[in-house]
Design a protein around this motif. Structure first.
Motif, PDB file in Angstrom:
ATOM      1  N   LYS A   1     -67.848  -9.815  25.525  1.00  0.00           N
ATOM      2  CA  LYS A   1     -68.448  -9.256  26.758  1.00  0.00           C
ATOM      3  C   LYS A   1     -69.634 -10.407  27.527  1.00  0.00           C
ATOM      4  O   LYS A   1     -69.886 -10.074  28.719  1.00  0.00           O
ATOM      5  N   ILE A   2     -69.794 -11.509  26.778  1.00  0.00           N
ATOM      6  CA  ILE A   2     -70.921 -12.204  27.506  1.00  0.00           C
ATOM      7  C   ILE A   2     -70.252 -12.978  28.612  1.00  0.00           C
ATOM      8  O   ILE A   2     -69.072 -13.426  28.761  1.00  0.00           O
ATOM      9  N   LYS A   3     -71.055 -13.030  29.811  1.00  0.00           N
ATOM     10  CA  LYS A   3     -70.736 -13.952  30.857  1.00  0.00           C
ATOM     11  C   LYS A   3     -71.359 -15.221  31.039  1.00  0.00           C
ATOM     12  O   LYS A   3     -72.663 -15.267  30.789  1.00  0.00           O
ATOM     13  N   ILE A   4     -70.863 -16.330  30.876  1.00  0.00           N
ATOM     14  CA  ILE A   4     -71.363 -17.658  30.870  1.00  0.00           C
ATOM     15  C   ILE A   4     -71.098 -18.421  32.286  1.00  0.00           C
ATOM     16  O   ILE A   4     -69.538 -18.802  32.550  1.00  0.00           O
ATOM     17  N   VAL A   5     -71.779 -18.405  33.056  1.00  0.00           N
ATOM     18  CA  VAL A   5     -71.641 -18.781  34.368  1.00  0.00           C
ATOM     19  C   VAL A   5     -72.547 -19.872  35.080  1.00  0.00           C
ATOM     20  O   VAL A   5     -73.541 -20.044  34.809  1.00  0.00           O
ATOM     21  N   PRO A   6     -71.886 -20.671  35.980  1.00  0.00           N
ATOM     22  CA  PRO A   6     -72.829 -21.503  36.799  1.00  0.00           C
ATOM     23  C   PRO A   6     -73.732 -21.032  37.611  1.00  0.00           C
ATOM     24  O   PRO A   6     -73.412 -19.768  38.255  1.00  0.00           O
TER      25      PRO A   6
ATOM     26  N   GLY B   1     -65.717 -26.475  26.749  1.00  0.00           N
ATOM     27  CA  GLY B   1     -66.634 -26.777  25.443  1.00  0.00           C
ATOM     28  C   GLY B   1     -67.178 -25.718  24.871  1.00  0.00           C
ATOM     29  O   GLY B   1     -67.407 -25.416  23.824  1.00  0.00           O
ATOM     30  N   ILE B   2     -68.141 -25.111  25.868  1.00  0.00           N
ATOM     31  CA  ILE B   2     -68.836 -24.216  25.614  1.00  0.00           C
ATOM     32  C   ILE B   2     -68.265 -22.868  25.183  1.00  0.00           C
ATOM     33  O   ILE B   2     -68.492 -22.204  24.036  1.00  0.00           O
ATOM     34  N   TRP B   3     -67.146 -22.531  25.919  1.00  0.00           N
ATOM     35  CA  TRP B   3     -66.377 -21.133  25.485  1.00  0.00           C
ATOM     36  C   TRP B   3     -65.539 -21.629  24.114  1.00  0.00           C
ATOM     37  O   TRP B   3     -65.523 -20.677  23.445  1.00  0.00           O
ATOM     38  N   LYS B   4     -65.165 -22.783  24.049  1.00  0.00           N
ATOM     39  CA  LYS B   4     -64.535 -22.961  22.591  1.00  0.00           C
ATOM     40  C   LYS B   4     -65.407 -22.435  21.536  1.00  0.00           C
ATOM     41  O   LYS B   4     -65.090 -21.715  20.758  1.00  0.00           O
ATOM     42  N   ILE B   5     -66.775 -22.961  21.538  1.00  0.00           N
ATOM     43  CA  ILE B   5     -67.648 -22.860  20.382  1.00  0.00           C
ATOM     44  C   ILE B   5     -67.838 -21.318  20.401  1.00  0.00           C
ATOM     45  O   ILE B   5     -68.264 -20.931  19.464  1.00  0.00           O
TER      46      ILE B   5
ATOM     47  N   ALA C   1     -69.493 -17.030  17.861  1.00  0.00           N
ATOM     48  CA  ALA C   1     -70.253 -15.950  18.057  1.00  0.00           C
ATOM     49  C   ALA C   1     -69.443 -14.618  17.388  1.00  0.00           C
ATOM     50  O   ALA C   1     -68.472 -14.731  17.104  1.00  0.00           O
ATOM     51  N   TYR C   2     -70.531 -13.835  17.193  1.00  0.00           N
ATOM     52  CA  TYR C   2     -69.926 -12.518  16.772  1.00  0.00           C
ATOM     53  C   TYR C   2     -68.704 -11.970  17.852  1.00  0.00           C
ATOM     54  O   TYR C   2     -69.032 -12.283  18.876  1.00  0.00           O
ATOM     55  N   ALA C   3     -67.572 -11.644  17.436  1.00  0.00           N
ATOM     56  CA  ALA C   3     -66.506 -11.449  18.533  1.00  0.00           C
ATOM     57  C   ALA C   3     -66.904 -10.508  19.324  1.00  0.00           C
ATOM     58  O   ALA C   3     -66.632 -10.487  20.612  1.00  0.00           O
ATOM     59  N   SER C   4     -67.724  -9.256  19.003  1.00  0.00           N
ATOM     60  CA  SER C   4     -68.149  -8.314  19.922  1.00  0.00           C
ATOM     61  C   SER C   4     -68.993  -8.972  21.193  1.00  0.00           C
ATOM     62  O   SER C   4     -68.917  -8.582  22.151  1.00  0.00           O
ATOM     63  N   LEU C   5     -69.898  -9.790  20.642  1.00  0.00           N
ATOM     64  CA  LEU C   5     -70.725 -10.262  21.608  1.00  0.00           C
ATOM     65  C   LEU C   5     -69.811 -11.371  22.519  1.00  0.00           C
ATOM     66  O   LEU C   5     -70.198 -11.484  23.778  1.00  0.00           O
ATOM     67  N   ALA C   6     -69.081 -12.206  21.867  1.00  0.00           N
ATOM     68  CA  ALA C   6     -68.289 -13.299  22.503  1.00  0.00           C
ATOM     69  C   ALA C   6     -67.442 -12.512  23.711  1.00  0.00           C
ATOM     70  O   ALA C   6     -67.215 -13.000  24.853  1.00  0.00           O
TER      71      ALA C   6
ATOM     72  N   LEU D   1     -78.403 -18.368  20.948  1.00  0.00           N
ATOM     73  CA  LEU D   1     -79.223 -17.478  21.928  1.00  0.00           C
ATOM     74  C   LEU D   1     -78.591 -16.006  22.169  1.00  0.00           C
ATOM     75  O   LEU D   1     -79.335 -15.030  22.082  1.00  0.00           O
ATOM     76  N   MET D   2     -77.186 -15.963  21.643  1.00  0.00           N
ATOM     77  CA  MET D   2     -76.607 -14.726  22.080  1.00  0.00           C
ATOM     78  C   MET D   2     -77.065 -13.941  20.683  1.00  0.00           C
ATOM     79  O   MET D   2     -77.072 -12.675  20.811  1.00  0.00           O
ATOM     80  N   ASN D   3     -77.240 -14.489  19.719  1.00  0.00           N
ATOM     81  CA  ASN D   3     -77.481 -13.730  18.346  1.00  0.00           C
ATOM     82  C   ASN D   3     -78.930 -13.203  18.547  1.00  0.00           C
ATOM     83  O   ASN D   3     -79.450 -12.092  18.025  1.00  0.00           O
ATOM     84  N   ILE D   4     -79.828 -13.849  19.237  1.00  0.00           N
ATOM     85  CA  ILE D   4     -81.532 -13.739  19.453  1.00  0.00           C
ATOM     86  C   ILE D   4     -81.431 -12.429  20.369  1.00  0.00           C
ATOM     87  O   ILE D   4     -82.185 -11.432  20.190  1.00  0.00           O
ATOM     88  N   PHE D   5     -80.729 -12.775  21.537  1.00  0.00           N
ATOM     89  CA  PHE D   5     -80.907 -12.149  22.930  1.00  0.00           C
ATOM     90  C   PHE D   5     -80.159 -10.854  23.080  1.00  0.00           C
ATOM     91  O   PHE D   5     -80.498 -10.241  23.846  1.00  0.00           O
ATOM     92  N   ASP D   6     -78.906 -11.194  22.787  1.00  0.00           N
ATOM     93  CA  ASP D   6     -77.716 -10.352  23.034  1.00  0.00           C
ATOM     94  C   ASP D   6     -77.719  -9.952  24.632  1.00  0.00           C
ATOM     95  O   ASP D   6     -77.857  -9.208  25.079  1.00  0.00           O
TER      96      ASP D   6
END
Ligand SMILES: [Zn+2]
Length: 308
Positions: free
Chosen positions: A280-285, A264-268, A273-278, A239-244
């Motif tokens: 800055k991404i926020k993955i939150v409940p 588990g999500i963050w590990k993968i 993911a591309y380091a630059s995307l990883a 999803l990050m690769n498609i949508f940034d």
């Protein structure tokens, strides 16, 4: 738009019909839920929903629009519910028109997970973002895509089926026809089936039981939840690769199993993911809880009202 304006949202679920009246600033003036009639027949449900709308309009006559959130495939052009897993007898039900016949307000119909995503974007975890994805982990796994601050619907209104991203092209068969979909690992019943097997306990009734065990130090439970998180993480990388996106909001019952899933999500994501995307991404409940669907339906009501 200010607190002077408000919209009505109705969230039609398999168990409850929830209503909310919300101001443009996100103040909830009213929220309520009633049981969905067990017949689940279109006529019964339309009657109940029309009555709810009439009652709400008596109390809140200034509403500028009504939004209805419904599970299943919503046909945007003809405003029908094409088909719905929760309501097997519903084929091409003109729900929007049936409600619109009773009121002098714009009425909008939208898929329930899109409503959830809109609410989290407008008033919840994703407030202030322009590019946001939402995943709802429930009976199925649904998604919503916000691009430049707006819900992305695709050419027929079915965009955002993020739960049907395949993470294993030879994986188990999903109900949608594809193999190895996220939903096939994280949809409630699939999740429980796998948990029962891995924890050697067929008595497990809900994902929360697995997280209780994890909290009490059961290593197998922790490992299982992290493993499911890794599967979800693999979907997030695609999803990050498609949508940034700036943010991925994760909601639904399963999001409450908490830390091991997110670990588990963050590990993968960090590994793949591309380091630059990883970075800055926020993955939150998700923030808004179980009323998000009704709030999001109200957000759809605002859209309808604003476009008049
Ligand atoms: Zn699928």
């Amino acid at each position: 738009l200010t607190d002077q304006n408000y919209a009505i949202g109705i969230d039609l679920g398999g168990t409850f019909i929830k209503t909310a009246v919300v101001t443009a600033n996100g103040n909830v003036l009213h929220k309520h839920q009633i049981d969905t009639p067990t017949t689940r027949k279109p006529d019964d449900i339309i009657k109940i929903m029309s009555n709810l709308v009439s009652e709400l309009l008596e109390k809140y006559p200034q509403a500028i629009g009504i939004g209805i959130g419904s599970p299943g495939l919503v046909d945007k052009e003809r405003n029908l519910i094409r088909e719905s897993p929760n309501f097997p007898s519903w084929i091409n039900v003109p729900l929007r028109q049936a409600i619109a016949d009773h009121v002098h307000l714009p009425v909008f119909l939208e898929n329930d997970v899109n409503c959830f995503g809109l609410a989290e974007h407008r008033w919840g975890a994703g407030e202030g973002t322009k590019y946001m994805l939402a995943l709802a982990l429930g009976t199925g796994v649904g998604g919503a895509v916000i691009i430049e601050g707006k819900l992305y619907r695709g050419c027929s209104g079915s965009a955002g089926e993020l739960g049907h991203i395949s993470v294993d092209r030879n994986g188990p068969q999903c109900l949608c026809g594809n193999l190895g979909c996220l939903e096939r690992y994280l949809g409630n019943s699939w999740f429980l089936e796998a948990a029962s097997e891995e924890l050697s306990d067929p008595s497990l009734q809900s994902p929360v039981e697995v997280s209780e065990r994890a909290k009490n130090g059961d290593r197998k439970a922790v490992q299982f939840l992290e493993g499911r998180g890794e599967i979800l993480g693999s979907g997030c990388v695609s999803l990050m690769n498609i949508f940034d996106p700036e943010m991925i909001v994760i909601g639904g019952g399963l999001s409450k199993v908490g830390e091991p899933l997110f670990n588990g999500i963050w590990k993968i994501v960090r590994e793949r993911a591309y380091a630059s995307l990883a970075k800055k991404i926020k993955i939150v409940p998700a923030k808004l809880g179980t009323t998000a669907g009704a709030l999001g339906a109200a957000a759809v009501g605002f859209e309808a009202g604003e476009s008049q």
